[in-house]
Design an enzyme around this catalytic site. Structure first.
Site, short mmCIF file in Angstrom:
data_model
loop_
_atom_site.label_atom_id
_atom_site.label_comp_id
_atom_site.label_asym_id
_atom_site.label_seq_id
_atom_site.Cartn_x
_atom_site.Cartn_y
_atom_site.Cartn_z
CB SER A 142 -0.88 0.00 1.25
OG SER A 142 -1.52 1.26 1.44
CE1 TYR A 155 -4.25 -1.90 4.86
CE2 TYR A 155 -3.23 0.23 4.50
CZ TYR A 155 -3.80 -0.92 4.01
OH TYR A 155 -3.92 -1.08 2.64
#
Length: 272
Positions: A142, A155
């Site tokens: 990401s 995350y």
């Protein structure tokens, strides 16, 4: 790697979102597909769509389950041949408030986002090296794996791990003719947030915190809808494989944050 036609691919999270976008581009390039996902209904739909182009086999798989992963790998290779294209793509969002984190939350996000990648590599890489026919691995991270974002500590931790793992593999596996790329997408028009919200461990939140969390999911879902499509991401991934590029970006959204982080790191390095 340019000789991908006729090869076999294994894609986790392959029935939805980015995974399905990658699968569509591979099918158009003549790659046989092994699709793994927890969503059994989506696997049926994906096989019906893509099976008209190339051989497709599917497996319902929790990427945290190493024994199940090995069984799925064996079944896929028995059906479509040796896997030489691996896409460790399955992932979840995890923007829990840091003060509310629990071991269950850490285990869930790290187990899927990071250990899911590790399990894919540990399952398939020894086979790829032993066969010596060339191979390629794409790990989905990401933009939040390049610089800390509002996506949350949990995350970001998982995605930083995927980036570091991929960088190390890229250098170490080059002599073995195994290429590695890491996909660091910005906003992509998927239902990742909704799927994650439905499956994640329950947090001990107050009514006000639950309301804020729901508002955030709605806001971020709208933000993702403005991003590139999964099919466009699939095109970017295929191009990167053919060019053997380490990093795959879908936009420039993280550019300033990466520049600022790099500058801060360099500024902290002692003078010569």
């Amino acid at each position: 790697m340019t000789d991908i036609a006729g090869r076999s691919a294994f894609i986790t999270g392959g029935a939805n979102g980015i995974g399905l976008g990658i699968a569509r581009q591979l099918a158009a390039a003549g790659v046989k597909l092994g699709l793994a996902d927890l969503d059994a209904d989506a696997l049926v739909r994906a096989k019906a769509e893509l099976g008209e182009r190339v051989p497709v086999t599917t497996a319902v798989l929790d990427v945290r389950d190493r024994d199940a992963y090995a069984r799925a790998a064996d079944a896929v290779e028995a059906a479509i041949g040796p896997v030489s294209l691996l896409f460790n793509n399955a992932g979840v969002s995890g923007a829990f408030p840091v003060a509310k984190l629990t071991y269950d939350m850490w285990d869930w996000v790290i187990g899927i986002n990071l250990y899911g990648v590790i399990n894919g590599i540990q399952t398939f890489l020894p086979r790829m090296i032993e066969r010596g026919q060339g191979a390629y691995i794409v790990n989905t991270a990401s933009g939040a794996g390049l610089a800390a974002t509002a996506s949350g500590t949990l995350y970001c931790t998982s995605k930083f791990g995927v980036v570091g793992l991929s960088e190390a593999l890229h250098h170490e596996l080059a002599p073995a003719n195994v290429g590695v790329s890491v996909l660091c997408p910005g906003p992509v028009a998927t239902d990742l947030l909704k799927h994650s919200a439905d499956a994640r461990p329950k947090a001990d939140l107050s009514a006000e915190e639950r309301a804020r969390a729901a508002d955030r999911v709605a806001m971020m879902s709208d933000f993702l809808k403005q991003g590139v499509t999964p099919d466009e991401v699939g095109q970017m991934v295929l191009a990167a494989i053919r060019e053997d590029r380490l990093f795959i970006h879908t936009d420039r959204i993280m550019a300033e944050a990466v520049i600022a982080r790099s500058a801060a790191i360099l500024a902290a390095v002692p003078a010569a």
